[in-house]
Scaffold this active site. Sequence first.
Site, mmCIF file in Angstrom:
data_model
loop_
_atom_site.group_PDB
_atom_site.id
_atom_site.type_symbol
_atom_site.label_atom_id
_atom_site.label_comp_id
_atom_site.label_asym_id
_atom_site.label_seq_id
_atom_site.Cartn_x
_atom_site.Cartn_y
_atom_site.Cartn_z
ATOM 1 N N LYS A 156 0.798 -1.229 0.000
ATOM 2 C CA LYS A 156 0.000 0.000 0.000
ATOM 3 C C LYS A 156 0.836 1.286 0.000
ATOM 4 O O LYS A 156 0.406 2.305 -0.505
ATOM 5 C CB LYS A 156 -0.962 0.021 1.203
ATOM 6 C CG LYS A 156 -2.096 -0.985 1.063
ATOM 7 C CD LYS A 156 -3.072 -0.902 2.226
ATOM 8 C CE LYS A 156 -4.137 -1.982 2.073
ATOM 9 N NZ LYS A 156 -5.206 -1.891 3.054
ATOM 10 N N ASP A 166 -9.932 2.917 2.129
ATOM 11 C CA ASP A 166 -9.941 2.360 3.492
ATOM 12 C C ASP A 166 -10.352 3.438 4.496
ATOM 13 O O ASP A 166 -11.009 3.148 5.503
ATOM 14 C CB ASP A 166 -8.546 1.852 3.889
ATOM 15 C CG ASP A 166 -8.175 0.549 3.200
ATOM 16 O OD1 ASP A 166 -9.084 -0.226 2.859
ATOM 17 O OD2 ASP A 166 -6.963 0.318 3.001
#
Length: 273
Positions: A66, A102
């Site tokens: 990420k 997220d």
Amino acid sequence: MKVYCVIGDQRVERSLSPIMHNSVFLSRGMDCHYVAFKIGPADLEDAVLGIRALNISGVNVTVPHKETIIPFLDGLSDCARGIGAVNTIVRDGSTLIGHNTDVGGFGDLLDKYRVSPHNSDVVIMGAGGATRAVLGSFIERGYEKVSVINRTYKKGLELTAKLGGLAIPPENAAEALRKATLLINTTSVSEVAEGPSFMEIFSNEARLDKLRLVIDINYGRKTNFWASFADNNSAIFTDGLFMLAAQARRSFRLWTGEEPAIENFLDPIGLVE
Ligand code: ATR
């Protein structure tokens, strides 16, 4: 047919994202398919070249890529830049833009449990890649009391210096926990056997009177330390499945412009609201 994918290390083989997205594509009659690709850190740059060459329409990025994927992209959303992590790539012609759903997905979970900054005292366990979105979500929503407790204190200090919140050394955890109304596990540890020495933080027999909600952003464990911990302190427990569905819904919207109901993502993973 349009192709979408998720890239991650060996853990991607257990990802529920293909089931969720393919179910939604099918139910809406969209000519699209979503696959999981296992990619090691050394192959990440080549993988992004592959995404470009194969004209993949949209990508989810999961652990451990990420943060490290950022240099290989053409641009970032404000949110992804702010927290320094990407979980979604949107193709715009030949450019690949990194986003982070997220943050919003975790916010959706806070909304579900009607948690608000008012009267909330938050303790986050962990300071890894997954912590960024959770901490970013709290800071974005104006939470003022957010403590970060990590096995490696230095990483907690670095993360809070960038995003906000207060890093607490693990040896001082008891005091922060006593005041906590909300506890979130963002470490990869959800069973005692996965991190026995770290779990000693929680060996104190005293009940945490203020604790209301425990969130483990992991899911799929046979036994879950955080669920037992919530139970022992008369707090509500929830795992990471709702957040998974919520971030997937937000990625789907970025890719397709469509906004299916959250139930369309929850049903395929066995969560009924
Ligand atoms: P990342 O998410 O950055 O790729 P990770 O190895 O999956 O990294 O770890 C995520 C988080 O879980 C980190 O906060 C890590 O703590 P450290 O910063 O001290 O490494 C935490 N973690 C992993 N294994 C742990 C264990 N056995 N005990 C306590 N914390 C652990």
